[in-house]
Design a protein around this motif. Structure first.
Motif, PDB file in Angstrom:
ATOM      1  N   LEU A 239       0.808  -1.209   0.000  1.00 35.26           N
ATOM      2  CA  LEU A 239       0.000   0.000   0.000  1.00 35.26           C
ATOM      3  C   LEU A 239       0.853   1.277   0.000  1.00 35.26           C
ATOM      4  O   LEU A 239       0.337   2.360  -0.243  1.00 35.26           O
ATOM      5  N   SER A 264      -1.512   0.937  -9.307  1.00 28.99           N
ATOM      6  CA  SER A 264      -1.862   0.988  -7.890  1.00 28.99           C
ATOM      7  C   SER A 264      -3.053   0.083  -7.585  1.00 28.99           C
ATOM      8  O   SER A 264      -3.112  -0.556  -6.535  1.00 28.99           O
ATOM      9  N   MET A 268      -3.013  -2.851  -4.871  1.00 27.12           N
ATOM     10  CA  MET A 268      -3.993  -2.914  -3.788  1.00 27.12           C
ATOM     11  C   MET A 268      -4.822  -4.200  -3.882  1.00 27.12           C
ATOM     12  O   MET A 268      -5.121  -4.836  -2.878  1.00 27.12           O
TER      13      MET A 268
END
Length: 301
Positions: A239, A264, A268
């Protein structure tokens, strides 16, 4: 989970502080300042970790001297803070592999799948890196990721009375190494010029790097690694680049391009997949058991 997410927030925004401090200090000098302030005067207060000296030495060299020497140099040589925060997460795969080799901590199938999902995100970055980073910056950051992973293995070997004590003594080991490296490779003249032209923004950045990122961040990280398996703790670091990208976009104006957002999301997604392993297994077990027992109680109810 609260402690892990707090560490993620601290370390994700730490890349901003590193970028600001590198405007005034060369990378090895910044590393030496960080290690010196992190170690002194705390080594006279906190007890020395109870472990063979070779483990403490390895912890200090890999977790601090090598990791931050490589990382600071990579950012100094052209890698943006957001990308550095993302590429450093390759350490997740290094850590799982090293934990298996040295501690026989075999990651579960679902954790491996979650890591592979996250690796897709890192691959997206590699495919779009183009002119936003130099090759040497990329290589140095990957070396920093490996050093961090190796340092995590030494963390599990050291029986420190407090995680903060281990951090302080590790910084003490890294401090003279970085002083020699700065004097040899950057030179006394550049060191003196940099120190004489220190701004208040640099002082604030160094304060954050030393007392927030190092003392609080690494102290809490050491506690987690001593309390839980590496394969359960390390995936939280995935993260960090999300915070790194967002903070870089907000405070430094770094472009938040579509491929960064997509990368991202994969990172995640891989983290969430790994964290939900217990729920997936439990639900699967319940669903298969219902075929055998019609009135199976759920969650003790």
């Amino acid at each position: 989970m609260f402690v892990a997410l707090l560490i993620v927030l601290i370390w994700g925004t730490n890349f901003i502080a590193i970028f600001v401090a590198l405007k005034s200090y060369p990378p090895f000098l910044l590393s030496a300042i960080r290690f010196g302030l992190s170690a002194l005067p705390w080594v006279f207060i906190l007890p020395k970790p109870k472990a063979p000296f070779r483990f403490v030495l390895g912890y200090g060299i890999f977790n601090f001297a090598l990791q931050f020497g490589f990382l600071f140099s990579g950012i100094h040589l052209g890698l943006s803070p957001g990308l550095a925060s993302l590429l450093l997460q390759v350490s997740v795969f290094f850590s799982m592999g090293l934990a298996f080799l040295f501690f026989k901590e075999k990651p579960s199938f679902l954790k491996v799948v979650g890591s592979l999902i996250s690796f897709v995100g890192i691959g997206i970055v590699a495919a779009h890196i183009d002119g936003q980073a130099t090759l040497i910056g990329l290589v140095l950051t990957l070396l920093a990721a490996f050093a961090w992973s190796a340092g995590n293995m030494f963390t599990k070997k050291v029986n420190a009375q407090s995680p903060l004590a281990l951090v302080v003594w590790g910084n003490l080991i890294a401090f003279p190494i970085m002083v020699v490296a700065s004097m040899t490779m950057e030179g006394p003249a550049l060191m003196e010029h940099s120190l004489q032209n220190t701004s208040w923004a640099t002082v604030a950045a160094v304060f954050y790097i030393v007392y927030i990122s190092t003392h609080i961040g690494y102290g809490a990280w050491g506690f987690l690694l001593k309390s839980y398996s590496a394969s359960a703790v390390v995936p939280f670091t995935l993260l960090i680049p999300v915070i790194g990208f967002l903070s870089s976009a907000i405070f430094l104006g770094e472009d938040l391009l579509w491929w960064k957002i997509l990368a991202s999301l994969f990172i995640m997604g891989g983290l969430v997949f790994g964290l939900l392993e217990g729920e997936v297994r439990r639900l699967f077990k319940i669903s298969t058991s219902k075929k055998k027992e019609k009135y199976l109680p759920v969650d003790g109810g």
